[in-house]
Write a protein that holds these residues in place. Structure first.
Motif, PDB file in Angstrom:
ATOM      1  N   GLY A 252      40.256  57.410  42.810  1.00  0.00           N
ATOM      2  CA  GLY A 252      40.907  56.722  41.698  1.00  0.00           C
ATOM      3  C   GLY A 252      42.415  56.725  41.727  1.00  0.00           C
ATOM      4  O   GLY A 252      43.056  55.786  41.237  1.00  0.00           O
ATOM      5  N   SER A 253      43.024  57.757  42.321  1.00  0.00           N
ATOM      6  CA  SER A 253      44.488  57.837  42.369  1.00  0.00           C
ATOM      7  C   SER A 253      45.073  57.203  43.627  1.00  0.00           C
ATOM      8  O   SER A 253      46.296  57.151  43.786  1.00  0.00           O
ATOM      9  CB  SER A 253      44.929  59.303  42.301  1.00  0.00           C
ATOM     10  N   ASP A 254      44.218  56.686  44.494  1.00  0.00           N
ATOM     11  CA  ASP A 254      44.662  56.068  45.747  1.00  0.00           C
ATOM     12  C   ASP A 254      45.082  54.622  45.466  1.00  0.00           C
ATOM     13  O   ASP A 254      44.266  53.808  45.018  1.00  0.00           O
ATOM     14  CB  ASP A 254      43.513  56.099  46.762  1.00  0.00           C
ATOM     15  N   PRO A 255      46.350  54.246  45.730  1.00  0.00           N
ATOM     16  CA  PRO A 255      46.813  52.870  45.482  1.00  0.00           C
ATOM     17  C   PRO A 255      45.977  51.825  46.220  1.00  0.00           C
ATOM     18  O   PRO A 255      45.756  50.727  45.691  1.00  0.00           O
ATOM     19  CB  PRO A 255      48.259  52.886  45.988  1.00  0.00           C
ATOM     20  N   ALA A 256      45.524  52.151  47.438  1.00  0.00           N
ATOM     21  CA  ALA A 256      44.710  51.205  48.200  1.00  0.00           C
ATOM     22  C   ALA A 256      43.376  50.950  47.499  1.00  0.00           C
ATOM     23  O   ALA A 256      42.877  49.816  47.473  1.00  0.00           O
ATOM     24  CB  ALA A 256      44.470  51.739  49.609  1.00  0.00           C
ATOM     25  N   PHE A 257      42.810  51.999  46.919  1.00  0.00           N
ATOM     26  CA  PHE A 257      41.558  51.844  46.194  1.00  0.00           C
ATOM     27  C   PHE A 257      41.773  51.056  44.913  1.00  0.00           C
ATOM     28  O   PHE A 257      40.941  50.204  44.541  1.00  0.00           O
ATOM     29  CB  PHE A 257      40.960  53.212  45.861  1.00  0.00           C
ATOM     30  N   GLN A 258      42.868  51.301  44.236  1.00  0.00           N
ATOM     31  CA  GLN A 258      43.178  50.561  43.010  1.00  0.00           C
ATOM     32  C   GLN A 258      43.331  49.067  43.301  1.00  0.00           C
ATOM     33  O   GLN A 258      42.862  48.220  42.528  1.00  0.00           O
ATOM     34  CB  GLN A 258      44.455  51.118  42.380  1.00  0.00           C
ATOM     35  N   GLU A 259      43.954  48.757  44.438  1.00  0.00           N
ATOM     36  CA  GLU A 259      44.094  47.351  44.834  1.00  0.00           C
ATOM     37  C   GLU A 259      42.730  46.746  45.173  1.00  0.00           C
ATOM     38  O   GLU A 259      42.438  45.593  44.840  1.00  0.00           O
ATOM     39  CB  GLU A 259      45.031  47.243  46.037  1.00  0.00           C
ATOM     40  N   TYR A 260      41.903  47.530  45.835  1.00  0.00           N
ATOM     41  CA  TYR A 260      40.544  47.077  46.191  1.00  0.00           C
ATOM     42  C   TYR A 260      39.744  46.751  44.928  1.00  0.00           C
ATOM     43  O   TYR A 260      39.047  45.731  44.867  1.00  0.00           O
ATOM     44  CB  TYR A 260      39.846  48.159  47.009  1.00  0.00           C
ATOM     45  N   ILE A 261      39.851  47.599  43.925  1.00  0.00           N
ATOM     46  CA  ILE A 261      39.152  47.375  42.656  1.00  0.00           C
ATOM     47  C   ILE A 261      39.647  46.102  41.984  1.00  0.00           C
ATOM     48  O   ILE A 261      38.862  45.310  41.456  1.00  0.00           O
ATOM     49  CB  ILE A 261      39.360  48.581  41.703  1.00  0.00           C
ATOM     50  N   ARG A 262      40.958  45.891  42.017  1.00  0.00           N
ATOM     51  CA  ARG A 262      41.540  44.717  41.366  1.00  0.00           C
ATOM     52  C   ARG A 262      41.127  43.417  42.050  1.00  0.00           C
ATOM     53  O   ARG A 262      40.903  42.400  41.391  1.00  0.00           O
ATOM     54  CB  ARG A 262      43.072  44.817  41.351  1.00  0.00           C
ATOM     55  N   ASN A 263      41.050  43.434  43.370  1.00  0.00           N
ATOM     56  CA  ASN A 263      40.881  42.201  44.141  1.00  0.00           C
ATOM     57  C   ASN A 263      39.458  41.919  44.613  1.00  0.00           C
ATOM     58  O   ASN A 263      39.199  40.845  45.161  1.00  0.00           O
ATOM     59  CB  ASN A 263      41.807  42.223  45.365  1.00  0.00           C
ATOM     60  N   THR A 264      38.546  42.868  44.418  1.00  0.00           N
ATOM     61  CA  THR A 264      37.186  42.695  44.944  1.00  0.00           C
ATOM     62  C   THR A 264      36.180  42.691  43.805  1.00  0.00           C
ATOM     63  O   THR A 264      36.167  43.618  42.983  1.00  0.00           O
ATOM     64  CB  THR A 264      36.832  43.835  45.925  1.00  0.00           C
ATOM     65  N   PRO A 265      35.338  41.658  43.720  1.00  0.00           N
ATOM     66  CA  PRO A 265      34.348  41.588  42.641  1.00  0.00           C
ATOM     67  C   PRO A 265      33.408  42.794  42.648  1.00  0.00           C
ATOM     68  O   PRO A 265      33.115  43.355  43.714  1.00  0.00           O
ATOM     69  CB  PRO A 265      33.569  40.305  42.934  1.00  0.00           C
ATOM     70  N   LEU A 266      32.935  43.158  41.483  1.00  0.00           N
ATOM     71  CA  LEU A 266      32.036  44.299  41.364  1.00  0.00           C
ATOM     72  C   LEU A 266      30.708  44.044  42.076  1.00  0.00           C
ATOM     73  O   LEU A 266      30.226  44.895  42.846  1.00  0.00           O
ATOM     74  CB  LEU A 266      31.768  44.596  39.887  1.00  0.00           C
ATOM     75  N   LEU A 267      30.114  42.868  41.849  1.00  0.00           N
ATOM     76  CA  LEU A 267      28.787  42.590  42.388  1.00  0.00           C
ATOM     77  C   LEU A 267      28.691  41.221  43.059  1.00  0.00           C
ATOM     78  O   LEU A 267      28.364  41.128  44.242  1.00  0.00           O
ATOM     79  CB  LEU A 267      27.747  42.679  41.263  1.00  0.00           C
ATOM     80  N   TRP A 268      28.980  40.171  42.290  1.00  0.00           N
ATOM     81  CA  TRP A 268      28.804  38.817  42.822  1.00  0.00           C
ATOM     82  C   TRP A 268      29.981  38.456  43.719  1.00  0.00           C
ATOM     83  O   TRP A 268      31.124  38.402  43.262  1.00  0.00           O
ATOM     84  CB  TRP A 268      28.680  37.816  41.664  1.00  0.00           C
ATOM     85  N   PRO A 269      29.747  38.207  44.993  1.00  0.00           N
ATOM     86  CA  PRO A 269      30.850  38.011  45.945  1.00  0.00           C
ATOM     87  C   PRO A 269      31.469  36.626  45.863  1.00  0.00           C
ATOM     88  O   PRO A 269      30.825  35.664  45.452  1.00  0.00           O
ATOM     89  CB  PRO A 269      30.158  38.214  47.303  1.00  0.00           C
TER      90      PRO A 269
END
Length: 273
Positions: A252-269
């Protein structure tokens, strides 16, 4: 008028649920899961939980076809697709837990027989609800020529099967690479969805329902609850919520992961441009 229609619909639903083949499948399903619980609780292990679930899918698909007394092309294809799904996923999950030694879902469960029983009973419900359109199809004596719904449904199943298998393999290979220790996957199909394997799972059961609906009548269409149940279970209960919570806790504190969460859909691609 509406009241009479509702009563007729409920009567049809009651007859459908209490049909001998469906009742026998439900009883077999419960018997297998409860026997599995008895062994698993005694040994305090969850190692064959998923294998028992996928194996029950395969068994009930074939038993329902035999008990139903018909063997039309649609029924044979549907049963074969369920078998292929069960063999692949069951083997994959069993080999994974043998390697890992445990399943984190059961860390606070395996030592509590009562709670463990609930998990095994929920698995019985999952098997029956998910497989319901196939069970209905396999008990149907009427045959309807193959049509658009069958071909679209089987195509959806094929796309979902490929997506789930590829996503599982990509993650497996990613985790095996020592250079990826402590990292999260964001390549391959995982660049378009944070849970592409679950997307594939939902797609497969949606496709099987669509094909089975070719011979459905009246209240049988309510079996659309099957793919909706799969979606709800993965999206809100046992799949995504648990994995998302674990991921946030770890990265959760990793900036790369935060960007991944922002830019990648949860389920539907959707494609990345």
């Amino acid at each position: 008028m509406i009241s009479n229609h509702i009563r007729e619909l409920l009567a049809d639903l009651h007859d459908m649920i209490m049909g001998s083949t469906l009742a026998k499948c439900a009883a077999t399903d419960l018997g297998i899961q409860w026997a599995g619980w008895a062994v698993a609780a005694a040994l305090k292990t969850e190692k064959f939980y998923d294998l028992a679930g996928s194996g029950t899918f395969i068994l009930l698909a074939h038993l329902s076809r035999v008990w139903g007394g018909a063997s039309h092309i649609r029924q044979n294809v549907q049963t074969g697709l369920v078998t292929a799904w069960g063999l692949r996923l069951g083997t994959f999950l069993f080999m994974r837990i043998l390697k890992d030694g445990h399943d984190r879902r059961f860390n606070h469960v395996r030592d509590s027989p009562g709670t463990f029983f609930v998990y095994w009973t929920i698995q019985a419900l999952w098997v029956f609800m998910t497989l319901l359109p196939t069970l209905m199809l396999n008990t149907e004596k009427r045959d309807v020529p193959l049509g658009t719904r069958d071909y679209i449904g089987w195509s959806l199943w094929g796309l979902g099967f490929a997506a789930e298998a590829i996503a599982d393999q990509q993650k497996l290979l990613f985790k095996r690479d020592p250079d990826n220790a402590g990292k999260f996957i964001q390549s391959g199909l995982w660049a378009y969805s944070r849970h592409p394997n679950y997307f594939g799972e939902i797609l497969q059961w949606s496709g099987l329902w669509l094909s089975a609906s070719s011979v459905m009548q009246g209240s049988q269409y309510l079996s659309v609850a099957s793919p909706l149940f799969v979606w709800f279970l993965l999206r809100y209960v046992s799949g995504i919520p648990i994995l998302e919570k674990q991921a946030v806790k770890r990265w959760g504190s990793d900036p790369a992961f935060q960007e991944y969460i922002r830019n990648t859909p949860l389920l539907w691609p959707w494609p990345r441009f």
